[in-house]
Write a protein that holds these residues in place. Sequence first.
Motif, PDB file in Angstrom:
ATOM      1  N   SER A  76      38.330 -35.058  20.954  1.00  0.00           N
ATOM      2  CA  SER A  76      36.981 -34.852  21.556  1.00  0.00           C
ATOM      3  C   SER A  76      36.218 -36.766  22.224  1.00  0.00           C
ATOM      4  O   SER A  76      35.701 -37.114  20.747  1.00  0.00           O
ATOM      5  CB  SER A  76      35.710 -33.871  21.436  1.00  0.00           C
ATOM      6  N   GLY A  77      36.038 -36.429  22.779  1.00  0.00           N
ATOM      7  CA  GLY A  77      35.072 -37.841  22.979  1.00  0.00           C
ATOM      8  C   GLY A  77      33.859 -37.562  22.371  1.00  0.00           C
ATOM      9  O   GLY A  77      33.164 -38.689  22.045  1.00  0.00           O
ATOM     10  N   THR A  78      32.592 -36.623  23.009  1.00  0.00           N
ATOM     11  CA  THR A  78      31.597 -36.089  22.716  1.00  0.00           C
ATOM     12  C   THR A  78      31.652 -35.781  21.330  1.00  0.00           C
ATOM     13  O   THR A  78      30.004 -36.006  20.722  1.00  0.00           O
ATOM     14  CB  THR A  78      31.341 -35.145  23.677  1.00  0.00           C
ATOM     15  N   GLY A  79      32.231 -35.792  20.601  1.00  0.00           N
ATOM     16  CA  GLY A  79      32.518 -35.931  19.072  1.00  0.00           C
ATOM     17  C   GLY A  79      32.452 -36.863  18.312  1.00  0.00           C
ATOM     18  O   GLY A  79      32.302 -37.499  17.904  1.00  0.00           O
ATOM     19  N   TYR A  80      34.039 -36.554  18.441  1.00  0.00           N
ATOM     20  CA  TYR A  80      34.160 -38.107  17.112  1.00  0.00           C
ATOM     21  C   TYR A  80      33.987 -39.048  18.269  1.00  0.00           C
ATOM     22  O   TYR A  80      33.224 -40.468  17.343  1.00  0.00           O
ATOM     23  CB  TYR A  80      36.234 -38.569  16.824  1.00  0.00           C
ATOM     24  N   GLY A  81      33.978 -39.688  19.417  1.00  0.00           N
ATOM     25  CA  GLY A  81      33.841 -41.172  19.571  1.00  0.00           C
ATOM     26  C   GLY A  81      32.625 -41.382  19.774  1.00  0.00           C
ATOM     27  O   GLY A  81      32.111 -42.638  19.665  1.00  0.00           O
ATOM     28  N   ASN A  82      31.400 -40.665  20.118  1.00  0.00           N
ATOM     29  CA  ASN A  82      30.195 -40.668  20.217  1.00  0.00           C
ATOM     30  C   ASN A  82      29.290 -40.738  18.934  1.00  0.00           C
ATOM     31  O   ASN A  82      28.999 -41.931  18.657  1.00  0.00           O
ATOM     32  CB  ASN A  82      29.177 -38.981  20.639  1.00  0.00           C
ATOM     33  N   PHE A  83      29.790 -39.470  18.154  1.00  0.00           N
ATOM     34  CA  PHE A  83      28.976 -39.500  16.617  1.00  0.00           C
ATOM     35  C   PHE A  83      29.617 -40.595  15.303  1.00  0.00           C
ATOM     36  O   PHE A  83      28.593 -40.461  14.189  1.00  0.00           O
ATOM     37  CB  PHE A  83      28.861 -38.379  16.008  1.00  0.00           C
ATOM     38  N   GLU A  84      30.983 -41.186  15.276  1.00  0.00           N
ATOM     39  CA  GLU A  84      31.910 -41.525  14.589  1.00  0.00           C
ATOM     40  C   GLU A  84      31.915 -42.670  14.597  1.00  0.00           C
ATOM     41  O   GLU A  84      32.602 -43.590  13.702  1.00  0.00           O
ATOM     42  CB  GLU A  84      32.987 -40.454  13.704  1.00  0.00           C
ATOM     43  N   GLU A  85      31.779 -43.473  15.900  1.00  0.00           N
ATOM     44  CA  GLU A  85      32.662 -44.559  16.305  1.00  0.00           C
ATOM     45  C   GLU A  85      31.680 -45.385  17.594  1.00  0.00           C
ATOM     46  O   GLU A  85      31.572 -47.300  17.429  1.00  0.00           O
ATOM     47  CB  GLU A  85      33.614 -44.396  17.172  1.00  0.00           C
ATOM     48  N   LEU A  86      31.142 -44.993  18.729  1.00  0.00           N
ATOM     49  CA  LEU A  86      30.264 -46.214  18.533  1.00  0.00           C
ATOM     50  C   LEU A  86      29.071 -45.117  19.948  1.00  0.00           C
ATOM     51  O   LEU A  86      28.214 -45.817  20.927  1.00  0.00           O
ATOM     52  CB  LEU A  86      31.212 -46.417  20.439  1.00  0.00           C
ATOM     53  N   GLY A  87      28.280 -44.018  19.721  1.00  0.00           N
ATOM     54  CA  GLY A  87      27.191 -43.343  20.713  1.00  0.00           C
ATOM     55  C   GLY A  87      26.090 -43.849  19.640  1.00  0.00           C
ATOM     56  O   GLY A  87      26.013 -44.951  18.866  1.00  0.00           O
ATOM     57  N   PRO A  88      24.984 -43.899  19.854  1.00  0.00           N
ATOM     58  CA  PRO A  88      23.604 -44.018  18.968  1.00  0.00           C
ATOM     59  C   PRO A  88      23.292 -43.778  18.184  1.00  0.00           C
ATOM     60  O   PRO A  88      22.510 -44.309  17.643  1.00  0.00           O
ATOM     61  CB  PRO A  88      22.297 -43.809  20.430  1.00  0.00           C
ATOM     62  N   LEU A  89      23.732 -42.316  17.665  1.00  0.00           N
ATOM     63  CA  LEU A  89      23.767 -41.582  16.328  1.00  0.00           C
ATOM     64  C   LEU A  89      25.028 -41.657  15.812  1.00  0.00           C
ATOM     65  O   LEU A  89      26.288 -40.930  16.246  1.00  0.00           O
ATOM     66  CB  LEU A  89      22.478 -40.522  16.839  1.00  0.00           C
ATOM     67  N   ASP A  90      24.738 -41.107  14.107  1.00  0.00           N
ATOM     68  CA  ASP A  90      25.800 -40.983  13.848  1.00  0.00           C
ATOM     69  C   ASP A  90      25.768 -39.940  13.485  1.00  0.00           C
ATOM     70  O   ASP A  90      25.195 -38.787  13.331  1.00  0.00           O
ATOM     71  CB  ASP A  90      25.861 -42.199  12.052  1.00  0.00           C
ATOM     72  N   LEU A  91      26.884 -39.441  12.429  1.00  0.00           N
ATOM     73  CA  LEU A  91      27.456 -37.843  11.857  1.00  0.00           C
ATOM     74  C   LEU A  91      25.815 -36.987  11.572  1.00  0.00           C
ATOM     75  O   LEU A  91      25.851 -36.382  11.380  1.00  0.00           O
ATOM     76  CB  LEU A  91      28.398 -38.273  10.561  1.00  0.00           C
ATOM     77  N   ASP A  92      25.015 -38.090  10.973  1.00  0.00           N
ATOM     78  CA  ASP A  92      23.662 -38.060  10.402  1.00  0.00           C
ATOM     79  C   ASP A  92      22.561 -37.719  11.169  1.00  0.00           C
ATOM     80  O   ASP A  92      21.406 -37.984  10.527  1.00  0.00           O
ATOM     81  CB  ASP A  92      23.660 -38.652   8.972  1.00  0.00           C
ATOM     82  N   LEU A  93      22.725 -38.040  12.626  1.00  0.00           N
ATOM     83  CA  LEU A  93      21.947 -38.567  13.125  1.00  0.00           C
ATOM     84  C   LEU A  93      21.240 -39.239  13.101  1.00  0.00           C
ATOM     85  O   LEU A  93      19.705 -39.478  13.762  1.00  0.00           O
ATOM     86  CB  LEU A  93      21.239 -36.710  13.658  1.00  0.00           C
ATOM     87  N   ASN A  94      21.813 -40.668  11.795  1.00  0.00           N
ATOM     88  CA  ASN A  94      20.875 -41.463  12.149  1.00  0.00           C
ATOM     89  C   ASN A  94      21.294 -42.497  13.311  1.00  0.00           C
ATOM     90  O   ASN A  94      22.279 -42.080  13.685  1.00  0.00           O
ATOM     91  CB  ASN A  94      21.222 -42.251  10.805  1.00  0.00           C
ATOM     92  N   ARG A  95      20.194 -43.992  13.039  1.00  0.00           N
ATOM     93  CA  ARG A  95      20.676 -45.332  14.254  1.00  0.00           C
ATOM     94  C   ARG A  95      21.795 -45.542  13.855  1.00  0.00           C
ATOM     95  O   ARG A  95      22.376 -45.644  12.757  1.00  0.00           O
ATOM     96  CB  ARG A  95      19.452 -45.518  14.114  1.00  0.00           C
ATOM     97  N   ARG A  96      23.079 -45.803  15.098  1.00  0.00           N
ATOM     98  CA  ARG A  96      23.664 -46.699  14.511  1.00  0.00           C
ATOM     99  C   ARG A  96      23.660 -47.892  15.487  1.00  0.00           C
ATOM    100  O   ARG A  96      23.347 -48.055  16.453  1.00  0.00           O
ATOM    101  CB  ARG A  96      25.142 -46.156  15.117  1.00  0.00           C
ATOM    102  N   GLU A  97      22.819 -48.766  14.956  1.00  0.00           N
ATOM    103  CA  GLU A  97      23.049 -50.150  15.176  1.00  0.00           C
ATOM    104  C   GLU A  97      23.927 -50.963  16.121  1.00  0.00           C
ATOM    105  O   GLU A  97      23.351 -51.603  16.770  1.00  0.00           O
ATOM    106  CB  GLU A  97      22.573 -51.065  14.057  1.00  0.00           C
ATOM    107  N   THR A  98      25.560 -50.135  16.052  1.00  0.00           N
ATOM    108  CA  THR A  98      25.865 -51.008  16.797  1.00  0.00           C
ATOM    109  C   THR A  98      26.584 -49.988  18.206  1.00  0.00           C
ATOM    110  O   THR A  98      28.019 -50.049  18.482  1.00  0.00           O
ATOM    111  CB  THR A  98      27.336 -51.965  15.789  1.00  0.00           C
ATOM    112  N   SER A  99      25.533 -49.209  18.281  1.00  0.00           N
ATOM    113  CA  SER A  99      26.164 -48.527  18.971  1.00  0.00           C
ATOM    114  C   SER A  99      26.142 -49.273  20.747  1.00  0.00           C
ATOM    115  O   SER A  99      25.789 -49.604  20.762  1.00  0.00           O
ATOM    116  CB  SER A  99      24.690 -47.115  19.607  1.00  0.00           C
ATOM    117  N   TRP A 100      27.050 -48.926  21.698  1.00  0.00           N
ATOM    118  CA  TRP A 100      27.503 -49.741  22.545  1.00  0.00           C
ATOM    119  C   TRP A 100      26.422 -49.263  24.155  1.00  0.00           C
ATOM    120  O   TRP A 100      26.590 -50.007  25.140  1.00  0.00           O
ATOM    121  CB  TRP A 100      28.970 -48.865  23.744  1.00  0.00           C
ATOM    122  N   THR A 101      25.557 -48.328  23.568  1.00  0.00           N
ATOM    123  CA  THR A 101      24.652 -47.880  24.784  1.00  0.00           C
ATOM    124  C   THR A 101      23.125 -49.405  24.605  1.00  0.00           C
ATOM    125  O   THR A 101      22.935 -49.153  25.487  1.00  0.00           O
ATOM    126  CB  THR A 101      23.446 -46.691  24.252  1.00  0.00           C
ATOM    127  N   GLY A 102      23.558 -50.113  23.645  1.00  0.00           N
ATOM    128  CA  GLY A 102      23.110 -50.824  24.194  1.00  0.00           C
ATOM    129  C   GLY A 102      23.877 -52.294  25.140  1.00  0.00           C
ATOM    130  O   GLY A 102      22.831 -52.983  25.366  1.00  0.00           O
TER     131      GLY A 102
END
Length: 445
Positions: A76-102
């Motif tokens: 699942s892209g909405t799951g794995y790709g999003n929360f574990e790779e490149l989305g704005p929030l990680d698994l703990d819903l913390n901010r991911r500084e390397t999100s592609w949304t930048g």
Amino acid sequence: IKHTIISHTYSGSLCVFTNGGSLDDVKSDWGYVDVRQDAHMFWWLFFHDTSYQPSFLPTLDPVPVILWLQGGPGASGTGYGNFEELGPLDLDLNRRETSWTGLGHVLFVDNPVGSGFSYVSNSNAYTTDIDQIAADMVSVLKGFYATHPELLPNPFYIMCESYGGKIGCSNCTGTQLTSKYSHFQEMEAGTFNINLQGTGLGDGWISAMDSVNSWGPYLYQTGLLDDAGLSAVNKAAAATQASVDAGDWVKATNRWSLTEKPSNVDFYNILAPHHATSALRSHRNISALVAPDLAYAIHVDAYQADPLDTLMNGYVKNYLGIPASVTWGGQSNDVFNAQSGDFMKPVILTVDQLIDTGMKVVVYNGQLDLIVDTPGQEMWMKKLSWGRLGEFMAQDFTPMYAYQGQDTGGFSKKMDNFEFWWVLKAGHMVPADAGEFTLYMLHDI
């Protein structure tokens, strides 16, 4: 195409995470597209957010739309790709500084249908080959752009991982010259007017046997197999090759799964297991499984670690208003099995077609990946019929840096509209392992 937007209003108490925030902290939109009868595909868009803009890169103007396609098939892209790779929030819903949304608007689609929150209401609606997957993807993107026509002028890029690379090729050009479902051909016909600029094939499952046949030598040279282990892996690879040569594609998928049994080797990163719990569970049950369920357990199951499953089927499902009858990832095994007759087929010809369109085509690979190892990628690239291949392969690669003066993050070769990037210190999931360098690479693309 029937386009259905589900409720975007969340009511009730938010799930509390010890160190995390909530999805209210980011701007997103989502919906379903009924791409065929009984086939319902889910998309989730995260808007460009300047607060994530990397300090070491200039702002992109215009802002691109970046479609992310996950692997599996069935992850699942909405799951794995999003929360574990490149989305704005990680698994703990913390901010991911390397999100592609930048860098751009990031669109996740649970694809093929049955992956993630996408689902079928009849088992006959699963896709069985790449052309069918491409047809569904064109339909879901038409539905998406019907909701967001303001994004049609923005440059559009398809970025992929693993089996998503095979899907990405098909989405751009179709797997055969006669395909009626490619984005590029639809654009040429004037029936799908998006600003498609290129694709990135990350650790892509482009030529399965070039990967499988290189596993033994790769593991042996890195000290992860002894002579007996090398012989065993090579023997299993030869059996898989025999099935491919005979055109028995389902048997090839089954034999491929049995090739993947070197002990204590993580197929996604040979130095650092990313899914220890899933891997251990798979190996404990290995004798009770038969392929292709074995392949599913090792690969798709590994994408969907237990914390992610809890997040997606709890807080996220409630937040998005997903139908109660839909279980995130509940149909993923069926997705993989439905593709078992197409899984091992190469799409090198498709990459050639992609290069011929003139759009940018980028192959990138993690140095520490095994399942799609870099030696295997180099092997299939040498089989391209692209007219400038000899010049391309003969040139020296160029060291690349996320920051000037820092350690080399990778290497690249570029010629005309074709590029290859070696990403150092990264395995199969390049954005997760080398987040800052991946942002640099994405910006360059």
